[in-house]
Every structure is written in C-alpha cells, then in structure tokens.
Design an enzyme around this catalytic site. Sequence first.
Site, mmCIF file in Angstrom:
data_model
loop_
_atom_site.group_PDB
_atom_site.id
_atom_site.type_symbol
_atom_site.label_atom_id
_atom_site.label_comp_id
_atom_site.label_asym_id
_atom_site.label_seq_id
_atom_site.Cartn_x
_atom_site.Cartn_y
_atom_site.Cartn_z
ATOM 1 N N CYS A 1 -8.118 23.516 16.880
ATOM 2 C CA CYS A 1 -7.987 23.861 18.298
ATOM 3 C C CYS A 1 -7.475 22.681 19.119
ATOM 4 C CB CYS A 1 -9.325 24.367 18.840
ATOM 5 S SG CYS A 1 -9.764 25.977 18.183
ATOM 6 N N GLY B 1 0.836 -1.198 0.000
ATOM 7 C CA GLY B 1 0.000 0.000 0.000
ATOM 8 C C GLY B 1 0.865 1.240 0.000
#
Length: 454
Positions: free
Chosen positions: A374, A301
Amino acid sequence: MASALPLAQTDPDPGFAELLAARPHLSMHAHDGLTVEEVPLARIAADAGTPTWVYSAGALRRRARALKAALDGAGLRASVHYAVKANTSLAVLRVLAAEGLGADVVSEGELRAARAAGIPGAEIVFSGVGKTERELRLALDEDIAQINLESAEEAETLSALAASLGRTARVALRVNPDVDARTHAKITTGRSENKFGVAIADAPALYARLAALPGLEPVGVATHIGSQITSGMAAYRAAYARLAELVQALRAAGLPVQHIDCGGGLGIPYRDEPAPSPEALAGAIKATLGPLGLPVMLEPGRWIAGPPGLLLASVVLQKQGGASSPGRRFLVLDAAMNDLVRPAMYEAWHGILPVAPRDFVAPLSPADVVGPVCETGDTFARGRALPSLQPGALVAFLDAGAYGAAMSSTYNMRPLAAEVMVDGARFAVTRPRQTHDDLLGRDRLPDWLREASP
C-alpha cells in the site's frame, strides 16, 4: 546500495534477447522457458513458490575467478574480500569461500555469517563507522585480519578494549580522500561531507597516534569511495593517487605500512549502460599504487553477487487504467518493494524477463509493473514493454543478487521470500520462506494485555 537509473528511460530499453545474451548463466528454452544454468525457473516456482530469490553458483564462481584473474594479470599481489552486506546468504558465502575469497563485514551478524560459511578469521576485514564494543570484542576473539578504524574516537575505544584483554588488534586507517565517485548521492562514501573515514589531511598524525597506542598494530591504510561506480576509472585513480602520497608520507616518517585496502564499488550494467571491467580497475591500481610495491586488498560486493541473482515473481493480475488513463496497464505482482526495494528507494532499473517461452515472443505493450504493498512507491517499472501476462505467469527481475534479499523487510506483514541456489542441474532451497506464524511468533504480549479481554 544502488545506481541512480530512473524507473523509466527516454532511450529504448534493451530487448529480451539483448538482456539474455549479456547474462550467460541464463537461457531461454523452447519447452522449459527461462532457465538458470540447467534448471528451469518454472520448476523452481513449482517447488519453492514465489516470490523467490534464485542464485547461480556457476555465475558466482565465474565472476570471482574473473576478478582474481584480472588482478593476477596486472601483476598485483592482491587479496579479495567479498562485501558481505551485498548478499548474506550462507550458500553464496560458501561458494565464494571455496573460490578463495575472504570477507569484508560491517556488523556482528555479518562476521558470524562469514565464519559460519567457513571463511577463516584471518581472511576477514571489519569496516564501518559505528562498531560497538561488543562487535570489537568479537573481532578480537576471532583474531580477524584487520579492523578498519574510521575515527580517532574509535581508535581510543579499541585500544582500551584490546589492552584490557591483553590482545593486539591489527588495524588500518580508513581515509576519506574527498573524491566524487559520480554515483548515486546515497551511496557515495569518499567525499568530505560523507560520514566515512578521516580526512586525508589528518591521516598522518592519526596514524602515528595509532602506532603509539597500546593494543593496536597499524598495518595499512584503507579507502572506499562509493558503490555502483560506472563512470570510468578517473575517480579511482584520483583516490588511489592520494593514498599513494599518504603512504609515501607515512614511510618518510618511519611508520610501517604493510598493505593498502582499495575498497570496492565496481559497478555493473543493470540496463545497457557502460560499466568498467575488472581489468580496468586492476590497471588503475597498478598505475597508482603499483610503484609502492605493497600488497593490495579489494572489497567487491555488487560486482560479484549482483548478476548471479534474480527475483522470481508471479503475476497476480493485470489492471487496466480507467477513463482518465485509457490504455494504461498495471501488471501487479506478488513481489513488492519489501522484497526488492531498490526501484522504490533509488528509482533503480532492473531488467524484467517473462519466464514462459510463449510470453518471451508475444507482442509487447507498455506496462507499469507494481507490487501489492500500500504505497505508490511500490513500483518496479513504468511503461516497460512487456507481453500481456495472465495471473500466475512468471517473471524474473535480473541482477538482483546484490542488495536484494539483504535489504528486504516484512513491511505490510509480508513474510521474507525464499532463497534458492542453482548449481548446474541441481537446486536447493537455501533459506526457507518465512511464514506468517514466524512473523507473529516474534511478538510477546505483556501480562496486563494478555489477561485483558479484547
């Protein structure tokens, strides 16, 4: 899926020129700046905006061909099944399908993506520890090449389903060889404490059970010991040697074994760390499994999709440290951990290149490269040597084609980034940028809240 490299290194980082030289699909032009194949990244940013994933079709082809050539060169009868989890883009899958690669899938969605990209069912392998009955039914309907069974319980479920449908499922037994691949703890898959496969000591009895169950045709054994393996061939050799012993025991018991699924996991050099070559892997397979005379399957992959992809981002602002941290510089980008989560999740290292030619040769100073999410964890790099970059300047995160877009999210209600495929001098948006309307459109208010006044 990631390596264990930290955000900041004690050894000097490779320079821009070194990073560029190791990635032949990238080049720096005096006028156009950083270019993928023949397309300037600045042109892609102007057309598609940022953040945007960019994939090189040429690099995908070269890597697929290099892996196949290594296997052929070792005299192996081998088939390559790309691990779709690394990158699910239909454009990426279509390029690899045209190169003769099959698919290794771990979900219904990945199976449907592989088929939509034109990969025949006969070239698809279904792996994973928790396949649902719905997914198994789809695999039977598509008459895929092989279902890798990971437990006795899964075997019983598939047997009952296949028999009820009058079907026969070709299955391989995934074994856990209890080999430490010496990769990141979160992506090792071949140790006894991992959830994957059956203990190799239990495999002979369970394989015999598979041969006796209705609706099942055992065709081989499989293993996969981990992802981003860069420590050499020792772990592969140990795992494959145990597989060879298992195959010999199965043959001695009169049980048929048609092929061996070797898994994937071959690592890539994100920074400048040594990484084994496809030729080394082919050599390890030949030395341990070659004497059995059986065809082998591989499921790469990251090695295929990682280097051909990058994440293109823009600078929002540069923020200088306060009195308590004089001289500290934060480079705030419009890309964030919801786009590329590997640095936040694994402290993984990605090369970062400025796109503009003037920035490529400008003086460097340390900067913490961060996103707007955040979370303090929304940090791509600490103390990275980069030029002073003004708002709107472009940067490229290298080797982001694997486990980049595939692992992204909409955290902080941030839409998913666009995806672009480059092929020579042409490029196209292959997955449009998600909009805020797309995000809000997923929600449905129940009647009692819709009728209530806010």
